[in-house]
Design an enzyme around this catalytic site. Sequence first.
Site, PDB file in Angstrom:
ATOM      1  N   LYS A 127     -10.494  -4.492  -4.381  1.00 54.25           N
ATOM      2  CA  LYS A 127     -11.221  -3.248  -4.645  1.00 54.25           C
ATOM      3  C   LYS A 127     -10.325  -2.201  -5.286  1.00 54.25           C
ATOM      4  O   LYS A 127     -10.759  -1.426  -6.127  1.00 54.25           O
ATOM      5  CB  LYS A 127     -11.793  -2.689  -3.332  1.00 54.25           C
TER       6      LYS A 127
ATOM      7  N   LYS B 100       0.823  -1.210   0.000  1.00 52.42           N
ATOM      8  CA  LYS B 100       0.000   0.000   0.000  1.00 52.42           C
ATOM      9  C   LYS B 100       0.855   1.256   0.000  1.00 52.42           C
ATOM     10  O   LYS B 100       0.452   2.273  -0.545  1.00 52.42           O
ATOM     11  CB  LYS B 100      -0.953   0.015   1.197  1.00 52.42           C
TER      12      LYS B 100
ATOM     13  N   LYS C 257      -4.768 -11.200  -7.121  1.00 50.67           N
ATOM     14  CA  LYS C 257      -6.029 -11.432  -6.399  1.00 50.67           C
ATOM     15  C   LYS C 257      -7.038 -10.336  -6.712  1.00 50.67           C
ATOM     16  O   LYS C 257      -6.677  -9.204  -7.057  1.00 50.67           O
ATOM     17  CB  LYS C 257      -5.773 -11.531  -4.896  1.00 50.67           C
TER      18      LYS C 257
HETATM   19  P1  AMP Z   1     -11.142  -6.208   2.667  1.00 41.61           P
HETATM   20  O1  AMP Z   1     -12.049  -5.922   1.530  1.00 41.61           O
HETATM   21  O2  AMP Z   1      -9.706  -6.000   2.349  1.00 41.61           O
HETATM   22  O3  AMP Z   1     -11.573  -5.515   3.935  1.00 41.61           O
HETATM   23  O4  AMP Z   1     -11.279  -7.774   2.952  1.00 41.61           O
HETATM   24  C1  AMP Z   1     -12.359  -8.370   3.657  1.00 41.61           C
HETATM   25  C2  AMP Z   1     -12.159  -9.869   3.731  1.00 41.61           C
HETATM   26  O5  AMP Z   1     -12.191 -10.451   2.411  1.00 41.61           O
HETATM   27  C3  AMP Z   1     -10.808 -10.294   4.324  1.00 41.61           C
HETATM   28  O6  AMP Z   1     -10.998 -11.430   5.136  1.00 41.61           O
HETATM   29  C4  AMP Z   1      -9.976 -10.641   3.112  1.00 41.61           C
HETATM   30  O7  AMP Z   1      -8.970 -11.572   3.406  1.00 41.61           O
HETATM   31  C5  AMP Z   1     -11.024 -11.233   2.185  1.00 41.61           C
HETATM   32  N1  AMP Z   1     -10.630 -11.089   0.777  1.00 41.61           N
HETATM   33  C6  AMP Z   1     -10.433  -9.915   0.112  1.00 41.61           C
HETATM   34  N2  AMP Z   1     -10.072 -10.156  -1.170  1.00 41.61           N
HETATM   35  C7  AMP Z   1     -10.054 -11.508  -1.325  1.00 41.61           C
HETATM   36  C8  AMP Z   1      -9.775 -12.393  -2.428  1.00 41.61           C
HETATM   37  N3  AMP Z   1      -9.462 -11.912  -3.642  1.00 41.61           N
HETATM   38  N4  AMP Z   1      -9.847 -13.725  -2.208  1.00 41.61           N
HETATM   39  C9  AMP Z   1     -10.180 -14.227  -0.989  1.00 41.61           C
HETATM   40  N5  AMP Z   1     -10.463 -13.455   0.082  1.00 41.61           N
HETATM   41  C10 AMP Z   1     -10.411 -12.106  -0.073  1.00 41.61           C
END
Ligand code: AMP
Length: 333
Positions: free
Chosen positions: A195, A113, A192
């Site tokens: 967002k 980041k 991966k």
């Molecule tokens: P975040 O949107 O970064 O707050 O992520 C929320 C949850 O989604 C966390 O547990 C992340 O590890 C999971 N997560 C986000 N992106 C992925 C992805 N591409 N594959 C699997 N899990 C994800």
Amino acid sequence: MKTVFSGIQPTGEIHIGNYLGAIRNWVRIGDQIGQNAIFCIVDYHAITIPHAREDLARLTFDAALANMAAGLDPNKITLFAQSHVPEHMELSWIFTTQTPLGNLEGMTQFKDKSEQHSVLAGLLMYPVLQAADILLYKADTVPVGEDQVQHIELTREVARRFNARFAPIFPEPKASIDQSAARVPGLDGAGKMSKSKNNTIGVLEDQKTIWENLRVAPTDPARVRRSDPGNPDICTIFTYHKLFSDLETLQMVNTECRVAGIGCVDCKKKLMEGLMGTLEPIQERAAHLRSHPSEVTDALVSGAERCSKIAKETMLEVREAIGLLPRNSLRPA
Ligand code: AMP
Ligand code: TRP
């Protein structure tokens, strides 16, 4: 599994990576342990990269709505917004004073980041706040996607250090990962789904937009013409099939792609069926919640009340453990 905690940032639309990697698991756990499954919209984490003040409240509400639409039932589990329980900040500060700078500078997500954004001090402290989120409720299990494993490891170190130095208050929580979707790839096939990378399929995105993005998504680069055979093992679309399609479709695609019996567009159309089969019920619930917003706000109000109680109890223990002068000792009743 006694107490479970996890969080999601209100930084934009919730995508199928979040759903398959995390939220789907949260729903399952909620069915098992009820209100001791605590899920948090982590708005204080979201502001560790520059944010638009006019969007934050809406994004926080929308994240709660999307999670409920995806199956989190606030009558069963606990759902709340991080900033509604200020003790997260207090515990985070205490942990910040106990955490070696080197541990934070080495975090993969921080390094990633800080290449993309100007580095705010809060971005470095991000994993300490995450440790506070989890330990405030003495959670033992943290269901997340694979990208969070390093942060949970730091949480364990924070707990271990605190327990050894002050008092054995905290458990050492474990990450719980759904291996079938630990790291859902993005539509660009370049890493991966995330967002910040504009490579997502939104859980609440309409069918037309999803198809427009899916139609142009890269597949096996060896399939230049329709008659070229492909290799599903290296194709993002096949990975999605494994997550959304039934066994019959999966076997058909697996066989026919290799002999050029099916083209990429047809393969993607097949995927749309399974994908929308999963997303449509979620989108219907989301539409219901949009027209009944008090179901979402009521959930956040009672979630914050419940969490405040636990948080206050933990903070009494923590303040005593580190030796602060207790306010309520100054004027005995
Ligand atoms: P975040 O949107 O970064 O707050 O992520 C929320 C949850 O989604 C966390 O547990 C992340 O590890 C999971 N997560 C986000 N992106 C992925 C992805 N591409 N594959 C699997 N899990 C994800
Ligand atoms: N850092 C997590 C993510 O980006 C979100 C998060 C914040 C979290 N606090 C948490 C996850 C506590 C699990 C437990 O996905």
